[in-house]
Structures are given as C-alpha cells and as structure tokens.
Enzyme design. Sequence first.
Site, PDB file in Angstrom:
ATOM      1  CB  ALA A  91      -1.075  -0.209   1.081  1.00  0.00           C
ATOM      2  N   GLY A 139       0.393  -4.970   1.127  1.00  0.00           N
ATOM      3  CA  GLY A 139      -0.847  -5.077   0.025  1.00  0.00           C
ATOM      4  C   GLY A 139      -0.454  -5.861  -1.392  1.00  0.00           C
ATOM      5  CD  GLU A 199      -2.327  -7.624   2.918  1.00  0.00           C
ATOM      6  OE1 GLU A 199      -1.969  -6.511   2.673  1.00  0.00           O
ATOM      7  OE2 GLU A 199      -3.009  -7.987   3.930  1.00  0.00           O
ATOM      8  CD  GLU A 258       1.390  -5.608   5.629  1.00  0.00           C
ATOM      9  OE1 GLU A 258       2.263  -6.684   5.906  1.00  0.00           O
ATOM     10  OE2 GLU A 258       0.594  -5.739   4.749  1.00  0.00           O
TER      11      GLU A 258
HETATM   12  C1  HXC Z   1       5.069   4.341  -1.176  1.00  0.00           C
HETATM   13  C2  HXC Z   1       7.016   3.381  -1.912  1.00  0.00           C
HETATM   14  C3  HXC Z   1       6.587   2.103  -1.222  1.00  0.00           C
HETATM   15  C4  HXC Z   1       5.342   2.147  -0.616  1.00  0.00           C
HETATM   16  C5  HXC Z   1       8.429   1.956  -2.390  1.00  0.00           C
HETATM   17  N1  HXC Z   1       8.310   3.085  -2.408  1.00  0.00           N
HETATM   18  N2  HXC Z   1       7.644   1.060  -1.562  1.00  0.00           N
HETATM   19  N3  HXC Z   1       6.324   4.546  -1.704  1.00  0.00           N
HETATM   20  N4  HXC Z   1       4.587   3.189  -0.554  1.00  0.00           N
HETATM   21  N5  HXC Z   1       4.967   0.930  -0.290  1.00  0.00           N
HETATM   22  C6  HXC Z   1       9.029   4.047  -3.058  1.00  0.00           C
HETATM   23  C7  HXC Z   1      10.204   4.559  -2.524  1.00  0.00           C
HETATM   24  O1  HXC Z   1       9.892   5.479  -1.585  1.00  0.00           O
HETATM   25  C8  HXC Z   1      11.068   5.120  -3.604  1.00  0.00           C
HETATM   26  O2  HXC Z   1      10.536   6.538  -3.821  1.00  0.00           O
HETATM   27  C9  HXC Z   1      10.744   4.280  -4.846  1.00  0.00           C
HETATM   28  O3  HXC Z   1       9.600   3.567  -4.308  1.00  0.00           O
HETATM   29  C10 HXC Z   1      11.798   3.287  -4.913  1.00  0.00           C
HETATM   30  O4  HXC Z   1      11.937   2.779  -3.496  1.00  0.00           O
HETATM   31  P1  HXC Z   1      13.399   2.452  -2.902  1.00  0.00           P
HETATM   32  O5  HXC Z   1      13.196   2.167  -1.321  1.00  0.00           O
HETATM   33  O6  HXC Z   1      14.224   3.719  -3.160  1.00  0.00           O
HETATM   34  O7  HXC Z   1      13.849   0.897  -3.330  1.00  0.00           O
HETATM   35  P2  HXC Z   1      14.898  -0.121  -2.713  1.00  0.00           P
HETATM   36  O8  HXC Z   1      15.830   0.639  -1.915  1.00  0.00           O
HETATM   37  O9  HXC Z   1      15.053  -0.983  -3.862  1.00  0.00           O
HETATM   38  O10 HXC Z   1      13.878  -0.729  -1.641  1.00  0.00           O
HETATM   39  C11 HXC Z   1      12.796  -1.494  -2.290  1.00  0.00           C
HETATM   40  C12 HXC Z   1      11.834  -1.895  -0.980  1.00  0.00           C
HETATM   41  C13 HXC Z   1      11.455  -0.720  -0.256  1.00  0.00           C
HETATM   42  C14 HXC Z   1      12.574  -3.074  -0.066  1.00  0.00           C
HETATM   43  C15 HXC Z   1      10.593  -2.524  -1.522  1.00  0.00           C
HETATM   44  O11 HXC Z   1      10.893   0.298  -1.200  1.00  0.00           O
HETATM   45  C16 HXC Z   1      10.564  -0.758   0.832  1.00  0.00           C
HETATM   46  O12 HXC Z   1      10.974  -1.297   1.814  1.00  0.00           O
HETATM   47  N6  HXC Z   1       9.381  -0.291   0.548  1.00  0.00           N
HETATM   48  C17 HXC Z   1       8.097  -0.557   1.416  1.00  0.00           C
HETATM   49  C18 HXC Z   1       7.609  -1.858   1.643  1.00  0.00           C
HETATM   50  C19 HXC Z   1       6.443  -1.967   2.625  1.00  0.00           C
HETATM   51  O13 HXC Z   1       6.709  -1.630   3.725  1.00  0.00           O
HETATM   52  N7  HXC Z   1       5.205  -2.338   2.181  1.00  0.00           N
HETATM   53  C20 HXC Z   1       4.105  -2.526   3.131  1.00  0.00           C
HETATM   54  C21 HXC Z   1       3.333  -1.234   2.981  1.00  0.00           C
HETATM   55  S1  HXC Z   1       2.017  -1.348   4.099  1.00  0.00           S
HETATM   56  P3  HXC Z   1      11.617   7.808  -3.940  1.00  0.00           P
HETATM   57  O14 HXC Z   1      10.656   8.882  -4.242  1.00  0.00           O
HETATM   58  O15 HXC Z   1      12.405   7.809  -2.694  1.00  0.00           O
HETATM   59  O16 HXC Z   1      12.379   7.434  -5.315  1.00  0.00           O
HETATM   60  C22 HXC Z   1       0.862  -2.020   3.646  1.00  0.00           C
HETATM   61  C23 HXC Z   1      -0.422  -2.209   3.987  1.00  0.00           C
HETATM   62  C24 HXC Z   1      -1.532  -3.137   3.215  1.00  0.00           C
HETATM   63  O17 HXC Z   1       1.036  -2.630   2.152  1.00  0.00           O
HETATM   64  C25 HXC Z   1      -2.974  -3.265   4.080  1.00  0.00           C
HETATM   65  C26 HXC Z   1      -3.496  -1.946   3.887  1.00  0.00           C
HETATM   66  C27 HXC Z   1      -3.999  -1.485   2.122  1.00  0.00           C
END
Ligand code: HXC
Length: 257
Positions: A65, A108, A111, A131
Amino acid sequence: ESPETIIVERRERVGLITLNRPKSLNALNSRLAVEVLAALNGFDADAQIGAIVITGSPRAFAAGADIAEMAEKSFFNFYMDDFLAPWDKIAAISKPIIAAVSGFALGGGCELALLCDIIIASEDAQFGQPEIKLGILPGIGGSQRLTRAVGKSLAMDLVLTGRTIGAAEAKAAGLVARVVPAADLLQTALEVAHTIAAYNAPAVKMAKEAVNRAFEGSLADGLRHERLLFQSAFATEGQKEGMNAFVNKRAPVFRHR
Ligand code: HXC
C-alpha cells in the site's frame, strides 16, 4: 476516463492488467485500487474474456500500500471512508485471475497476489508482509489468506518478523503455483490464461467457485456444493462438446458467446 495507474489490454480472450506506478514500485494507492477493480469488473462482465492476468514491472509486482498516502490517515478516515473496500470486492470476481509476480510483492502487494487465483512467480520474486515494521499489520486479507496458503507457522514468521521469502521458498510453501525465469514470466502467465479461457466457460466459473468453497464453511458443505455444480455442468453445451470430442478422438472446440 482512461486509467492513470494501470494499463489495461486484451490479448484474444485474456484481459491483461499491468500495474503502472514505476516511481513508487507500484505502491497501491486508492486511485489504483479503484482502477484495478473497474478493470476487473469490466473483464468479468465481458463474454469475450475468459481469464485475467495481473502483473507489475520486472522490479516490483507491488511494494505494498502507498505509505505516503497512508501516513497521515486516521482511524476515522479508514473506517468511515471505507478506504480499503475496493480490495475486498476483488474476491467477488468470477473469472480466474492469474498474478504474474516479478520482484517485490510486499504487504498489500503480497495480499493482492493472494487475492488472485493462481500465482506464477519469476525466480527473483520476493514475498513478504512487512507491515509490522511500520507499526501496523496486514489489512487486505494477508493474515487470513496467507495463513490458509502456507499454514500457521510460516504465516506467523512472515507477519511477525516482516522478513521476505524468495520464489523457491514461496513455491515450497504452496504460496505460488509455478516459478519461471524472469524472461518467461508474462508469456507463461498468458499461456496459462489462454488455456483456461479456451475451456467451457460455465465449467471454468463453476470450478473457481467450487475451489473457493474450500475456504468457507465445513467440508460437508463444500462437497455438497461441488456435487451440485458438477451436476450443473451437464446442463452446459461445453460438456457435450468436451466429452463427444474425447469419445471421437478429436480436439474439443468450446463455443464462446
Ligand atoms: C510508497 C514506496 C513504497 C510504498 C517503495 N516506495 N515502496 N512508496 N509506498 N509501499 C518508493 C520509495 O519511497 C522510493 O521512492 C521508490 O519507491 C523506490 O524505492 P526504494 O526504497 O528507493 O527502493 P529499494 O531501496 O530498492 O527498496 C525496495 C523496498 C523498499 C525494499 C521494496 O522500497 C520498501 O521497503 N518499501 C516499503 C515496503 C513496505 O513496507 N510495504 C508494506 C506497506 S504497508 P523515492 O521517491 O524515494 O524514489 C501495506 C499495508 C497493506 O502494504 C494493507 C492496507 C492497504
């Protein structure tokens, strides 16, 4: 109005949805949720379409998400705006949906893959529910669907530690159906979808419904439901064609309206 966050295409009898927010690794924001659901509903209502594929980019199916969008949300927003409702409605799509997963399928994103009927992964796919690291927990079915897919211990491991697993481990755990080289991912998913889309459409719909029943209610209810659907399949033209073709040693040709 054409979609902004996804690309919607048709390949013969297969509907293809490509998540397309590359700058954020296909983070699932509310607009994307609405657009994916609209595309799925369109394909579901279209007799020319027999199966659907959802894919992302080589780097990410979806990294979860959209954290930027969620960061300032309150309980009130989530509860009263029913922010997550479009995702729940994917479960009501009656045609088979195949997730073609490459790269990150996190939170997400994992999911969403679990909301699909078959997951095909590239060798570099990574699945996880991170999460917990953000101070939350899975919110669109992960705690339930992941647990049913891989069992309690691995689901607890993923949900409580936030670690990710690769395609091989996901395959061994029963989360994914097939693992293929990255270069073959979309082709394989489309072939699977074309295969399904060529079959007797009512039997395909009944088969998806019958398997999904295994996740609800009792075994006895599920078996009773399967029996009724099995009997119903004999009311379809495709059953006559499929069996006549077999008896006469020829390939079946299922008619699609
Ligand atoms: C918003 C995101 C994002 C996310 C990545 N980006 N994941 N933006 N929401 N979930 C963005 C980063 O901010 C970054 O933007 C760009 O994408 C590239 O990501 P990087 O982090 O620079 O890449 P990398 O170092 O290769 O790392 C990849 C990654 C990391 C390991 C996937 O991005 C990450 O940990 N992302 C979050 C994963 C996460 O926590 N997902 C769960 C979300 S909660 P910029 O602008 O800086 O270039 C969820 C709840 C679901 O999903 C239920 C409710 C709906």
